[in-house]
Design a protein around this motif. Structure first.
Motif, PDB file in Angstrom:
ATOM      1  N   UNK A  77       0.830  -1.202   0.000  1.00  0.00           N
ATOM      2  CA  UNK A  77       0.000   0.000   0.000  1.00  0.00           C
ATOM      3  C   UNK A  77       0.865   1.253   0.000  1.00  0.00           C
ATOM      4  N   UNK A  78       0.199   2.404   0.068  1.00  0.00           N
ATOM      5  CA  UNK A  78       0.840   3.716   0.202  1.00  0.00           C
ATOM      6  C   UNK A  78       1.868   3.943  -0.920  1.00  0.00           C
ATOM      7  N   UNK A  79       3.006   4.549  -0.608  1.00  0.00           N
ATOM      8  CA  UNK A  79       3.984   4.884  -1.649  1.00  0.00           C
ATOM      9  C   UNK A  79       4.568   3.641  -2.310  1.00  0.00           C
ATOM     10  N   UNK A  80       4.630   2.524  -1.582  1.00  0.00           N
ATOM     11  CA  UNK A  80       5.172   1.297  -2.167  1.00  0.00           C
ATOM     12  C   UNK A  80       4.276   0.805  -3.297  1.00  0.00           C
ATOM     13  N   UNK A  81       2.961   0.815  -3.065  1.00  0.00           N
ATOM     14  CA  UNK A  81       2.023   0.399  -4.109  1.00  0.00           C
ATOM     15  C   UNK A  81       2.019   1.397  -5.260  1.00  0.00           C
ATOM     16  N   UNK A  82       2.133   2.691  -4.942  1.00  0.00           N
ATOM     17  CA  UNK A  82       2.164   3.715  -5.993  1.00  0.00           C
ATOM     18  C   UNK A  82       3.376   3.531  -6.897  1.00  0.00           C
ATOM     19  N   UNK A  83       4.529   3.221  -6.300  1.00  0.00           N
ATOM     20  CA  UNK A  83       5.745   3.020  -7.088  1.00  0.00           C
ATOM     21  C   UNK A  83       5.604   1.813  -8.010  1.00  0.00           C
ATOM     22  N   UNK A  84       5.054   0.720  -7.496  1.00  0.00           N
ATOM     23  CA  UNK A  84       4.840  -0.472  -8.320  1.00  0.00           C
ATOM     24  C   UNK A  84       3.837  -0.171  -9.436  1.00  0.00           C
ATOM     25  N   UNK A  85       2.892   0.723  -9.154  1.00  0.00           N
ATOM     26  CA  UNK A  85       1.869   1.104 -10.132  1.00  0.00           C
ATOM     27  C   UNK A  85       2.412   2.068 -11.186  1.00  0.00           C
ATOM     28  N   UNK A  86       3.666   2.475 -11.044  1.00  0.00           N
ATOM     29  CA  UNK A  86       4.283   3.349 -12.036  1.00  0.00           C
ATOM     30  C   UNK A  86       4.102   4.828 -11.781  1.00  0.00           C
ATOM     31  N   UNK A  87       3.612   5.198 -10.592  1.00  0.00           N
ATOM     32  CA  UNK A  87       3.425   6.608 -10.272  1.00  0.00           C
ATOM     33  C   UNK A  87       4.712   7.198  -9.703  1.00  0.00           C
ATOM     34  N   UNK A  88       4.836   8.514  -9.796  1.00  0.00           N
ATOM     35  CA  UNK A  88       6.010   9.198  -9.253  1.00  0.00           C
ATOM     36  C   UNK A  88       5.878   9.254  -7.737  1.00  0.00           C
ATOM     37  N   UNK A  89       6.913   8.838  -7.035  1.00  0.00           N
ATOM     38  CA  UNK A  89       6.915   8.928  -5.574  1.00  0.00           C
ATOM     39  C   UNK A  89       8.200   9.599  -5.126  1.00  0.00           C
ATOM     40  N   UNK A  90       8.094  10.323  -4.033  1.00  0.00           N
ATOM     41  CA  UNK A  90       9.241  11.071  -3.534  1.00  0.00           C
ATOM     42  C   UNK A  90      10.209  10.180  -2.773  1.00  0.00           C
ATOM     43  N   UNK A  91       9.662   9.267  -1.968  1.00  0.00           N
ATOM     44  CA  UNK A  91      10.522   8.440  -1.119  1.00  0.00           C
ATOM     45  C   UNK A  91       9.874   7.076  -0.929  1.00  0.00           C
ATOM     46  N   UNK A  92      10.535   6.029  -1.392  1.00  0.00           N
ATOM     47  CA  UNK A  92       9.999   4.679  -1.225  1.00  0.00           C
ATOM     48  C   UNK A  92      10.997   3.771  -0.510  1.00  0.00           C
ATOM     49  N   UNK A  93      11.797   4.368   0.360  1.00  0.00           N
ATOM     50  CA  UNK A  93      12.818   3.589   1.059  1.00  0.00           C
ATOM     51  C   UNK A  93      12.191   2.518   1.946  1.00  0.00           C
ATOM     52  N   UNK A  95       9.061  -0.068   3.224  1.00  0.00           N
ATOM     53  CA  UNK A  95       7.998  -0.884   2.648  1.00  0.00           C
ATOM     54  C   UNK A  95       6.711  -0.608   3.416  1.00  0.00           C
ATOM     55  N   UNK A  96       5.661  -0.206   2.697  1.00  0.00           N
ATOM     56  CA  UNK A  96       4.376   0.103   3.327  1.00  0.00           C
ATOM     57  C   UNK A  96       3.414  -1.059   3.082  1.00  0.00           C
ATOM     58  N   UNK A  97       2.871  -1.591   4.174  1.00  0.00           N
ATOM     59  CA  UNK A  97       2.058  -2.801   4.110  1.00  0.00           C
ATOM     60  C   UNK A  97       0.742  -2.575   4.839  1.00  0.00           C
ATOM     61  N   UNK A  98      -0.368  -2.896   4.181  1.00  0.00           N
ATOM     62  CA  UNK A  98      -1.690  -2.847   4.806  1.00  0.00           C
ATOM     63  C   UNK A  98      -1.957  -4.189   5.482  1.00  0.00           C
ATOM     64  N   UNK A  99      -2.380  -4.133   6.751  1.00  0.00           N
ATOM     65  CA  UNK A  99      -2.650  -5.355   7.509  1.00  0.00           C
ATOM     66  C   UNK A  99      -4.015  -5.242   8.186  1.00  0.00           C
ATOM     67  N   UNK A 100      -4.536  -6.385   8.592  1.00  0.00           N
ATOM     68  CA  UNK A 100      -5.816  -6.416   9.301  1.00  0.00           C
ATOM     69  C   UNK A 100      -5.684  -5.784  10.684  1.00  0.00           C
ATOM     70  N   UNK A 101      -6.784  -5.208  11.135  1.00  0.00           N
ATOM     71  CA  UNK A 101      -6.761  -4.534  12.428  1.00  0.00           C
ATOM     72  C   UNK A 101      -6.447  -5.449  13.586  1.00  0.00           C
ATOM     73  N   UNK A 102      -6.787  -6.731  13.444  1.00  0.00           N
ATOM     74  CA  UNK A 102      -6.512  -7.670  14.535  1.00  0.00           C
ATOM     75  C   UNK A 102      -5.239  -8.473  14.295  1.00  0.00           C
ATOM     76  N   UNK A 103      -4.459  -8.081  13.298  1.00  0.00           N
ATOM     77  CA  UNK A 103      -3.215  -8.799  13.019  1.00  0.00           C
ATOM     78  C   UNK A 103      -2.207  -8.607  14.140  1.00  0.00           C
TER      79      UNK A 103
END
Length: 312
Positions: A77-93, A95-103
């Protein structure tokens, strides 16, 4: 579908499922498509599938960041997903990960046999979001969903640059932008109102935000003569060109740029060039230079001497 995959037991339904779910599938998904456990093991052995985490599989050509997100225990998710999607991102150093609330149990991004150690937690940013996780099924988030995380997580400059990029590329519609605006907390909506799809690069977006903050009168992507368009025109007299990070000028390009600058000067413009690094990391120099030149140009237009008299 690769012939090797067919020979190992992959069928069209399973391959189609993987392709439509971002190259990611659970073991039960593959089994429901008629792929046996023995065939799954065989495909992993042959390198036709990667198993980043127990019960989860990815196609081998899936982006490394997608695989790492699955290994952690979530979805990119977030900038990591945007970078993989080919969008311009400022900083992707990170890894942004979406997880379940009870994870509660998350693995290392590089080794699924290890739990996340405290010294690794700075490398991964977790976004706790039951709704996004449930909607995605744990596969790939929608573009609006991962951008919603980006808006709430990143700096204003980063947010606008990425959204400008999405609009400019045509992968985000005005309707999508409206949906995104309505889905984020009210405190973040004003920054979405600054989005402008005319910017051709993230660094142009950053410069535009800087001009807005400084209160400079400017226009974006201005056609100053037939077939000649410039990045910015400040107060109708200063042309500002921003060179992207990929800018490398050979001799022919150098000559063409000098001719272009000469023509712009002949039209009455003052031409200023700034690099990617200057705009992003030395904005004070960029802004002070423009203000000094602008004051001189305004003095000339007012019939005043812009410079002190020359003395030997």
């Amino acid at each position: 579908m690769p012939l090797q995959g067919m020979l190992a037991g992959m069928n069209g339904d399973a391959y189609g499922f993987l392709l439509t779910h971002g190259g990611v599938a659970r073991r039960r998904d593959l089994e429901r498509c008629g792929v046996s456990g023995m065939s799954i093991a065989r495909m992993v052995q042959l390198g036709m599938l990667i198993r980043p985490r127990v019960g989860w599989y990815c196609l081998p050509d899936v982006d490394r960041r997608v695989i790492e997100a699955v290994r952690v225990g979530g979805v990119l998710t977030c900038v990591s997903a945007a970078a993989v999607d080919g969008l311009w991102v400022l900083d992707e150093e990170k890894l942004h990960v979406c997880v379940r609330g009870n994870g509660s149990v998350f693995r290392s991004r590089t080794d699924a046999t290890r739990y996340r150690a405290h010294d690794e937690r700075g490398d991964v940013v977790l976004h706790w979001d039951d709704q996004a996780w449930s909607t995605s099924g744990g596969y790939a988030l929608s573009r609006v969903a991962y951008l919603r995380h980006l808006v709430s997580c990143q700096s204003h400059r980063s947010v606008v640059s990425t959204l400008d990029s999405a609009l400019h590329r045509g992968v985000l519609s005005d309707r999508d932008l409206g949906e995104l605006r309505g889905s984020v907390p009210a405190v973040h909506r004003s920054i979405i109102d600054l989005v402008d799809g005319r910017a051709e690069s993230g660094v142009e977006s950053a410069a535009r935000l800087g001009f807005l903050a400084a209160g400079l009168p400017f226009e974006v992507q201005v056609v100053v003569s037939e077939g000649l368009r410039v990045d910015f025109v400040i107060d109708g007299v200063i042309v500002v060109e921003v060179d992207g990070s990929e800018f490398h000028s050979g001799h022919e390009a150098f000559v063409a740029d000098r001719k272009r600058d000469a023509f712009l000067n002949a039209l009455g413009y003052r031409v200023l060039h700034f690099t990617y690094a200057m705009v992003l990391f030395d904005w004070e120099t960029v802004l002070s230079t423009i203000i000094i030149v602008l004051r001189r140009e305004r003095a000339v237009r007012a019939g005043l001497s812009p410079l002190p008299p020359f003395r030997r």
